[in-house]
Design an enzyme around this catalytic site. Sequence first.
Site, short mmCIF file in Angstrom:
data_model
loop_
_atom_site.label_atom_id
_atom_site.label_comp_id
_atom_site.label_asym_id
_atom_site.label_seq_id
_atom_site.Cartn_x
_atom_site.Cartn_y
_atom_site.Cartn_z
N ASP A 1 0.81 -1.21 0.00
CA ASP A 1 0.00 0.00 0.00
C ASP A 1 0.85 1.27 0.00
O ASP A 1 2.07 1.21 0.17
CB ASP A 1 -0.97 0.00 1.20
N ASP B 1 -7.36 -2.54 14.19
CA ASP B 1 -8.75 -2.82 13.79
C ASP B 1 -8.85 -4.10 12.94
O ASP B 1 -9.88 -4.36 12.34
CB ASP B 1 -9.36 -1.62 13.05
N HIS C 1 -7.10 -4.90 10.24
CA HIS C 1 -6.88 -4.79 8.79
C HIS C 1 -5.57 -5.45 8.35
O HIS C 1 -4.63 -5.57 9.14
CB HIS C 1 -6.94 -3.33 8.31
N GLU D 1 -9.71 -1.97 5.44
CA GLU D 1 -10.36 -1.64 6.69
C GLU D 1 -11.61 -2.50 6.89
O GLU D 1 -12.10 -3.12 5.93
CB GLU D 1 -10.75 -0.15 6.67
P1 PGA Z 1 2.23 -1.34 12.46
O1 PGA Z 1 1.04 -1.32 11.42
O2 PGA Z 1 3.18 -2.40 12.00
O3 PGA Z 1 2.84 0.02 12.40
O4 PGA Z 1 1.64 -1.66 13.80
C1 PGA Z 1 0.49 -2.51 11.00
C2 PGA Z 1 -0.67 -2.26 10.07
O5 PGA Z 1 -1.38 -1.26 10.24
O6 PGA Z 1 -0.91 -3.10 9.18
#
Ligand code: PGA
Length: 260
Positions: free
Chosen positions: A67, A136, A138, A143
């Site tokens: 992404d 959350d 994802h 999302e």
């Molecule tokens: P993070 O993010 O590794 O910074 O916790 C993970 C994500 O949002 O997929």
Amino acid sequence: MEIIISSTYEEMSKAAAKAVAELLNSKPNAVLGLPTGSTPIGVYKELARMHKSEGLDFSRVTTFNLDEYVGLKKDHPQSYHYFMHENLFKHINIPKQNVYIPSGTTDNYAAFCQWYERRIKECGGIDMQLLGIGSDGHIGFNEPSSSLGSRTRIKTLARPTIEDNARFFEKIEDVPIYAITMGVGTIFEARKIVFLANGANKADAVAKAIEGPVTSMITASALQLHPDVTAYLDRAAAGKLTMIDYYEWVQAKGPGAPKQ
Ligand code: PGA
């Protein structure tokens, strides 16, 4: 799903990096799917170390990132282009032309998303997809309520994601609202998935993803339907798994039937 629980983040990162190295040693032209965020930094550090001290070769590897934020230029310090360059690509010998990251600044997102999907296929598909998980639930920026069949497209970020990611920006208003992300369906086509999570703030999402029902409200739960997923967790992220004793038992005994 195979579940590997490590006592520390470093141990978790090394175990996952070893899986990547094993793939590259058996298939030097492998296609990797890569995440950003805090979670994979340890894996990237270990891969960079393996490249430097053990000659792990990336010269024939191709990568596709999950992404990118919409609206951030490649050289913006919070862009995922910048993150990947700083945390991995500048430390290894991957040719520039083998690196694919969604564009956050194209003038035609629909066409770009279609091209990105096509490029993945033209390169032979993703052999190993590394993934983190959001609080959350994802994967990528898929999302809650994202279709489990979704493809690369623009997503509007959910409020918890914006709040989680605000730590990287000066103020919360600076966090982009939109991102371009591989879909759950895109991720699902990877031949192998390496799922990473560390820290107590991920424990709820991890428990829902691994042990909860498969639901678009926790897009990581779709991984339960994938035939080849290994979850690398530190103890804090594994803290809410109800079957943790069983996973540790399997890990201690080694999965599968005894060798003949
Ligand atoms: P993070 O993010 O590794 O910074 O916790 C993970 C994500 O949002 O997929």
